[in-house]
Design a protein around this motif. Structure first.
Motif, PDB file in Angstrom:
ATOM      1  N   LEU A  17       0.831  -1.211   0.000  1.00 47.17           N
ATOM      2  CA  LEU A  17       0.000   0.000   0.000  1.00 47.17           C
ATOM      3  C   LEU A  17       0.865   1.261   0.000  1.00 47.17           C
ATOM      4  O   LEU A  17       0.543   2.238  -0.689  1.00 47.17           O
ATOM      5  CB  LEU A  17      -0.938  -0.014   1.211  1.00 47.17           C
ATOM      6  N   ALA A  18       1.948   1.229   0.757  1.00 47.26           N
ATOM      7  CA  ALA A  18       2.830   2.407   0.787  1.00 47.26           C
ATOM      8  C   ALA A  18       3.432   2.638  -0.603  1.00 47.26           C
ATOM      9  O   ALA A  18       3.540   3.780  -1.078  1.00 47.26           O
ATOM     10  CB  ALA A  18       3.939   2.196   1.821  1.00 47.26           C
ATOM     11  N   TRP A  19       3.809   1.554  -1.254  1.00 41.06           N
ATOM     12  CA  TRP A  19       4.343   1.666  -2.627  1.00 41.06           C
ATOM     13  C   TRP A  19       3.266   2.216  -3.575  1.00 41.06           C
ATOM     14  O   TRP A  19       3.525   3.088  -4.402  1.00 41.06           O
ATOM     15  CB  TRP A  19       4.808   0.283  -3.091  1.00 41.06           C
ATOM     16  N   PHE A  20       2.031   1.717  -3.404  1.00 41.66           N
ATOM     17  CA  PHE A  20       0.928   2.137  -4.269  1.00 41.66           C
ATOM     18  C   PHE A  20       0.659   3.637  -4.121  1.00 41.66           C
ATOM     19  O   PHE A  20       0.398   4.329  -5.109  1.00 41.66           O
ATOM     20  CB  PHE A  20      -0.324   1.326  -3.901  1.00 41.66           C
ATOM     21  N   ASP A  21       0.736   4.134  -2.879  1.00 43.19           N
ATOM     22  CA  ASP A  21       0.471   5.563  -2.671  1.00 43.19           C
ATOM     23  C   ASP A  21       1.416   6.419  -3.506  1.00 43.19           C
ATOM     24  O   ASP A  21       1.046   7.459  -4.024  1.00 43.19           O
ATOM     25  CB  ASP A  21       0.634   5.914  -1.182  1.00 43.19           C
ATOM     26  N   GLN A  22       2.638   5.930  -3.664  1.00 42.11           N
ATOM     27  CA  GLN A  22       3.627   6.717  -4.415  1.00 42.11           C
ATOM     28  C   GLN A  22       3.662   6.389  -5.905  1.00 42.11           C
ATOM     29  O   GLN A  22       3.816   7.261  -6.738  1.00 42.11           O
ATOM     30  CB  GLN A  22       5.019   6.427  -3.842  1.00 42.11           C
ATOM     31  N   HIS A  23       3.526   5.091  -6.226  1.00 40.62           N
ATOM     32  CA  HIS A  23       3.804   4.671  -7.610  1.00 40.62           C
ATOM     33  C   HIS A  23       2.630   4.034  -8.329  1.00 40.62           C
ATOM     34  O   HIS A  23       2.748   3.702  -9.505  1.00 40.62           O
ATOM     35  CB  HIS A  23       4.966   3.664  -7.631  1.00 40.62           C
ATOM     36  N   GLY A  24       1.534   3.785  -7.634  1.00 40.10           N
ATOM     37  CA  GLY A  24       0.420   3.059  -8.257  1.00 40.10           C
ATOM     38  C   GLY A  24      -0.320   3.912  -9.280  1.00 40.10           C
ATOM     39  O   GLY A  24      -0.104   5.126  -9.388  1.00 40.10           O
ATOM     40  N   ARG A  25      -1.202   3.244 -10.027  1.00 42.65           N
ATOM     41  CA  ARG A  25      -1.983   3.959 -11.041  1.00 42.65           C
ATOM     42  C   ARG A  25      -3.310   4.396 -10.419  1.00 42.65           C
ATOM     43  O   ARG A  25      -4.061   3.575  -9.902  1.00 42.65           O
ATOM     44  CB  ARG A  25      -2.238   3.053 -12.245  1.00 42.65           C
ATOM     45  N   HIS A  26      -3.548   5.703 -10.468  1.00 41.05           N
ATOM     46  CA  HIS A  26      -4.765   6.230  -9.837  1.00 41.05           C
ATOM     47  C   HIS A  26      -5.698   6.847 -10.876  1.00 41.05           C
ATOM     48  O   HIS A  26      -6.710   7.415 -10.530  1.00 41.05           O
ATOM     49  CB  HIS A  26      -4.397   7.284  -8.784  1.00 41.05           C
ATOM     50  N   TYR A 186      -5.663  -1.831  -1.911  1.00 46.39           N
ATOM     51  CA  TYR A 186      -4.727  -2.961  -1.865  1.00 46.39           C
ATOM     52  C   TYR A 186      -4.914  -3.851  -3.101  1.00 46.39           C
ATOM     53  O   TYR A 186      -3.942  -4.304  -3.717  1.00 46.39           O
ATOM     54  CB  TYR A 186      -4.937  -3.787  -0.592  1.00 46.39           C
ATOM     55  N   THR A 187      -6.164  -4.086  -3.476  1.00 45.23           N
ATOM     56  CA  THR A 187      -6.450  -4.955  -4.626  1.00 45.23           C
ATOM     57  C   THR A 187      -5.863  -4.350  -5.896  1.00 45.23           C
ATOM     58  O   THR A 187      -5.227  -5.038  -6.695  1.00 45.23           O
ATOM     59  CB  THR A 187      -7.986  -5.146  -4.749  1.00 45.23           C
ATOM     60  N   GLN A 188      -6.072  -3.051  -6.066  1.00 43.23           N
ATOM     61  CA  GLN A 188      -5.492  -2.375  -7.239  1.00 43.23           C
ATOM     62  C   GLN A 188      -3.967  -2.418  -7.148  1.00 43.23           C
ATOM     63  O   GLN A 188      -3.264  -2.635  -8.136  1.00 43.23           O
ATOM     64  CB  GLN A 188      -5.983  -0.925  -7.297  1.00 43.23           C
ATOM     65  N   LEU A 193       1.372  -4.005  -9.037  1.00 40.99           N
ATOM     66  CA  LEU A 193       2.721  -4.506  -8.744  1.00 40.99           C
ATOM     67  C   LEU A 193       3.080  -5.637  -9.706  1.00 40.99           C
ATOM     68  O   LEU A 193       4.182  -5.670 -10.265  1.00 40.99           O
ATOM     69  CB  LEU A 193       2.787  -4.995  -7.296  1.00 40.99           C
ATOM     70  N   GLY A 194       2.139  -6.531  -9.910  1.00 41.33           N
ATOM     71  CA  GLY A 194       2.382  -7.643 -10.827  1.00 41.33           C
ATOM     72  C   GLY A 194       2.553  -7.173 -12.255  1.00 41.33           C
ATOM     73  O   GLY A 194       3.385  -7.688 -13.007  1.00 41.33           O
ATOM     74  N   ALA A 195       1.741  -6.189 -12.653  1.00 37.93           N
ATOM     75  CA  ALA A 195       1.794  -5.731 -14.042  1.00 37.93           C
ATOM     76  C   ALA A 195       3.034  -4.881 -14.321  1.00 37.93           C
ATOM     77  O   ALA A 195       3.667  -5.007 -15.372  1.00 37.93           O
ATOM     78  CB  ALA A 195       0.529  -4.931 -14.365  1.00 37.93           C
ATOM     79  N   GLY A 196       3.388  -4.018 -13.346  1.00 42.53           N
ATOM     80  CA  GLY A 196       4.422  -3.023 -13.639  1.00 42.53           C
ATOM     81  C   GLY A 196       5.801  -3.332 -13.078  1.00 42.53           C
ATOM     82  O   GLY A 196       6.813  -2.889 -13.636  1.00 42.53           O
ATOM     83  N   CYS A 205      13.225  -6.102  -9.387  1.00 44.47           N
ATOM     84  CA  CYS A 205      13.234  -6.401  -7.959  1.00 44.47           C
ATOM     85  C   CYS A 205      13.759  -5.236  -7.118  1.00 44.47           C
ATOM     86  O   CYS A 205      13.307  -5.035  -5.983  1.00 44.47           O
ATOM     87  CB  CYS A 205      14.060  -7.658  -7.705  1.00 44.47           C
ATOM     88  N   ALA A 206      14.670  -4.459  -7.670  1.00 44.84           N
ATOM     89  CA  ALA A 206      15.234  -3.358  -6.877  1.00 44.84           C
ATOM     90  C   ALA A 206      14.161  -2.328  -6.532  1.00 44.84           C
ATOM     91  O   ALA A 206      14.270  -1.613  -5.528  1.00 44.84           O
ATOM     92  CB  ALA A 206      16.372  -2.707  -7.651  1.00 44.84           C
ATOM     93  N   ARG A 207      13.130  -2.245  -7.344  1.00 38.11           N
ATOM     94  CA  ARG A 207      12.056  -1.268  -7.102  1.00 38.11           C
ATOM     95  C   ARG A 207      10.882  -1.871  -6.338  1.00 38.11           C
ATOM     96  O   ARG A 207       9.869  -1.206  -6.136  1.00 38.11           O
ATOM     97  CB  ARG A 207      11.528  -0.747  -8.452  1.00 38.11           C
ATOM     98  N   CYS A 208      10.980  -3.140  -5.997  1.00 36.81           N
ATOM     99  CA  CYS A 208       9.821  -3.855  -5.469  1.00 36.81           C
ATOM    100  C   CYS A 208       9.708  -3.667  -3.946  1.00 36.81           C
ATOM    101  O   CYS A 208      10.679  -3.868  -3.220  1.00 36.81           O
ATOM    102  CB  CYS A 208       9.965  -5.340  -5.796  1.00 36.81           C
ATOM    103  N   PRO A 209       8.527  -3.316  -3.461  1.00 28.65           N
ATOM    104  CA  PRO A 209       8.388  -3.056  -2.019  1.00 28.65           C
ATOM    105  C   PRO A 209       8.481  -4.315  -1.146  1.00 28.65           C
ATOM    106  O   PRO A 209       8.660  -4.201   0.063  1.00 28.65           O
ATOM    107  CB  PRO A 209       6.976  -2.448  -1.909  1.00 28.65           C
TER     108      PRO A 209
END
Ligand code: SF4
Length: 356
Positions: A17-26, A186-188, A193-196, A205-209
């Motif tokens: 979720l912390a990764w999504f807040d910064q890098h996820g697609r909104h 979380y679901t998004q 994470l899987g797609a991008g 992997c270096a970018r993976c939370p």
């Protein structure tokens, strides 16, 4: 539940979720607004298809069928036309049938009930879970292709995910990791994470939370997981597509409602070249004046390969005989009729009209 396990679960979802807040697609089109109908259509389109391919299809689909009722009331031809090129056309037929059930049984609304949603045509456990989580914020897990990849790699789970035992393990993990708050996000997030990041061929992997406790990364097994299905020989079948061109256009035939390209419009077919003239005599009442075989090509389906030999047949006059039966149409680019056409047929039509 042991404290260590609880901590793991919390850290798994909170890191994502912390990764999504910064890098996820909104700003995906189905997130604005995130209605049950839009979530449902997007989830069906995203099965076996990438986000960037889906976006224009989704936007066109929503412009034509903005509500469940509009979709239910539309002719299947119009739905298939808006699916043309996306492939796996059973998805569109199921979507249409499910919309009709929703119209007839639920006043055109998606029920907020997992069992009722999963009972609709074309909706499996993961899609029902996604609708519950994304549209209704109910705590249900999903396990689409992207999530399977993340979970198998992170947990170092060996075995093809289509096997029941492996699938059960993955579902248990998916449920365990789903948080009790921020469920839609979380679901998004895990899909993103899987797609991008945890992509099929080049996981970053270096970018993976969750890289710190990822088993595949620790053992260098990223490329081996998920374990692929044992390779099966893909049979090669042959067909000859008849591109019959007369003064009114090119002849298309509607395929039977179920099965390969069910309900779509395609060229008439025979199995071999020596069946072309007998077919024309039987169906058109005339032999072709001009005949030209094009270069064969292979179209790959999930379960077989199709070697297609296109044959162009020129007719000086429209044969009256063919129009006696329904399920045929003379297709013309200049007044293109809104019908669903599979991708190889659409490509051949484009070449045909380009050459004329
Ligand atoms: S660390 Fe790498 S392999 Fe593991 S989940 Fe993240 S991206 Fe995937």
């Amino acid at each position: 539940m042991p404290l260590a396990m609880l901590t793991n679960e919390l850290s798994f979802s909170s890191k994502i979720l912390a990764w999504f807040d910064q890098h996820g697609r909104h700003d995906l089109p189905w997130q604005q607004p995130r209605t049950p109908y839009r979530v449902w259509v997007s989830e069906i389109m995203l099965q076996q298809t990438q986000v960037r391919t889906v976006i224009p299809y989704f936007e066109r689909f929503m412009a034509r069928f903005p509500e469940i009722i509009t979709l239910a009331d539309a002719p299947l031809d119009a739905v298939l036309e808006h699916w043309s090129g996306l492939g796996y056309y059973a998805r569109a037929r199921h979507l249409h049938r499910a919309a009709q059930q929703l119209r007839d049984q639920y006043a055109g609304q998606m029920p907020a009930d997992f069992a009722q949603v999963q009972a609709l045509p074309g909706i499996g456990r993961s899609t029902a879970g996604a609708i519950m989580a994304l549209a209704f914020e109910q705590r249900y897990a999903i396990l689409d292709g992207n999530v399977k990849r993340v979970l198998t790699r992170h947990g170092g789970i060996v075995g093809w995910p289509g096997e029941t035992a492996v699938a059960n393990t993955l579902w248990a993990l998916a449920e365990q990791y789903t948080p009790t708050v921020r469920i839609a996000e979380y679901t998004q997030a895990i899909m993103d994470l899987g797609a991008g990041v945890c992509s099929r061929s080049r996981p970053q992997c270096a970018r993976c939370p969750i890289h710190a406790d990822c088993q595949a990364r620790a053992t260098g097994q990223q490329q081996c997981l998920p374990t692929p299905r044992k390779a099966r020989a893909q049979p090669l079948r042959h067909t000859v597509m008849l591109m019959i061109q007369g003064p009114q256009g090119v002849l298309l035939q509607q395929r039977p409602p179920v099965g390969l390209w069910g309900g779509l419009w395609a060229f008439p077919q025979v199995e071999q070249l020596d069946e072309v003239t007998p077919w024309c005599l039987a169906h058109l009442g005339t032999a072709p004046q001009t005949l030209q075989a094009w270069e064969p090509f292979t179209h790959v389906f999930s379960h077989f390969r199709w070697k297609i030999t296109p044959v162009w047949l020129g007719l000086a006059h429209d044969p009256a005989k063919i129009m006696e039966a329904g399920g045929w149409l003379w297709y013309n680019y200049s007044d293109a009729i809104a019908v669903g056409v599979p991708a190889p047929v659409a490509n051949l039509l484009a070449q045909l009209f380009q050459n004329n």
